[in-house]
Design a protein around this motif. Sequence first.
Motif, short mmCIF file in Angstrom:
data_model
loop_
_atom_site.label_atom_id
_atom_site.label_comp_id
_atom_site.label_asym_id
_atom_site.label_seq_id
_atom_site.Cartn_x
_atom_site.Cartn_y
_atom_site.Cartn_z
N SER A 14 0.88 4.22 -2.72
CA SER A 14 0.74 5.61 -2.30
C SER A 14 1.90 6.46 -2.83
O SER A 14 1.71 7.59 -3.28
CB SER A 14 0.69 5.67 -0.78
OG SER A 14 0.67 6.99 -0.35
N ARG A 15 3.09 5.90 -2.80
CA ARG A 15 4.29 6.64 -3.20
C ARG A 15 4.38 6.84 -4.72
O ARG A 15 4.80 7.87 -5.19
CB ARG A 15 5.54 5.91 -2.72
CG ARG A 15 6.82 6.65 -3.04
CD ARG A 15 8.04 5.88 -2.67
NE ARG A 15 8.13 5.66 -1.24
CZ ARG A 15 9.09 4.97 -0.67
NH1 ARG A 15 10.05 4.43 -1.40
NH2 ARG A 15 9.12 4.81 0.63
N ARG B 264 0.84 -1.21 0.00
CA ARG B 264 0.00 0.00 0.00
C ARG B 264 0.87 1.26 0.00
O ARG B 264 0.54 2.25 -0.65
CB ARG B 264 -0.93 0.01 1.21
CG ARG B 264 -2.07 -0.95 1.07
CD ARG B 264 -3.02 -0.85 2.25
NE ARG B 264 -4.09 -1.83 2.12
CZ ARG B 264 -4.58 -2.52 3.13
NH1 ARG B 264 -4.12 -2.33 4.35
NH2 ARG B 264 -5.54 -3.39 2.92
N GLU B 265 1.97 1.22 0.73
CA GLU B 265 2.90 2.34 0.76
C GLU B 265 3.50 2.57 -0.63
O GLU B 265 3.65 3.71 -1.07
CB GLU B 265 4.01 2.10 1.78
CG GLU B 265 5.07 3.18 1.84
CD GLU B 265 4.53 4.54 2.24
OE1 GLU B 265 5.09 5.54 1.76
OE2 GLU B 265 3.56 4.62 3.01
N TYR C 291 8.39 13.37 -5.68
CA TYR C 291 8.65 11.95 -5.90
C TYR C 291 10.05 11.73 -6.44
O TYR C 291 10.80 10.90 -5.94
CB TYR C 291 7.61 11.39 -6.88
CG TYR C 291 7.96 10.05 -7.38
CD1 TYR C 291 7.80 8.94 -6.56
CD2 TYR C 291 8.47 9.88 -8.64
CE1 TYR C 291 8.15 7.69 -7.00
CE2 TYR C 291 8.82 8.63 -9.09
CZ TYR C 291 8.65 7.53 -8.27
OH TYR C 291 9.00 6.31 -8.70
N SER D 297 1.78 5.95 -7.30
CA SER D 297 0.60 5.99 -8.18
C SER D 297 0.38 7.34 -8.85
O SER D 297 0.05 7.38 -10.04
CB SER D 297 -0.65 5.56 -7.41
OG SER D 297 -0.90 6.43 -6.33
N LYS D 298 0.56 8.44 -8.15
CA LYS D 298 0.33 9.75 -8.76
C LYS D 298 1.31 10.01 -9.90
O LYS D 298 0.92 10.48 -10.96
CB LYS D 298 0.45 10.86 -7.72
CG LYS D 298 -0.77 11.06 -6.89
CD LYS D 298 -0.65 12.29 -6.02
CE LYS D 298 -1.90 12.44 -5.17
NZ LYS D 298 -1.79 13.58 -4.26
#
Length: 190
Positions: A25-26, A21-22, A185, A28-29
């Motif tokens: 979150s890190r 999940r991390e 990022y 995907s955008k």
Amino acid sequence: MNPSERIILQAVESGDVTIYRELFSRYSKSLFYYACKFISEDEARDVVQEVFMALWQQRIDLNITTSLNSYLFGVTRNKCLKVIRQKAKNEQNELSIMEVEYFQDDDNSINSIIEQELSDTYKVALDKLPPKCLEVFLMSRNEELKNKEIAAQLNISEKAVEKHISKALKHLRTELKEYLPIFCYLSQFI
């Protein structure tokens, strides 16, 4: 691949949902914004979901030799190419296929496209700074000088140096606000 990425992948391989999940979150955008360069937003959302589903489903058999960043962007690029090829069959959209294939020729193209766009925008933003503010900021960032050293070289107070750097950072945040998710990022890999 750096040691922290190896640890992350080992955790994912062992089925650690929290780390997975991390990762989502890190990344995907940034993957979404990258995919949107080639396909629609709806298609990009689907592609990003597919990338992470494939990562989870193939986690035990993964053999990533590049950085995790390069791997995820490469998989995203390939899935975008697949979407475009499928659309091209229906729409004869050869230009889009040629565009993606052009970017596919270079393994570093993913990073270089994003980095070039950020670099150009960053340079334009820097050019808008007042000369003294720009000089102080570049001495701080490019030459990695401490505030005291900059103050001594420019014969100004340390407080003035701090104000110039703060002003430059505030200006850059404003000018680069739409790139902030990607910039944040990428900065973790620099």
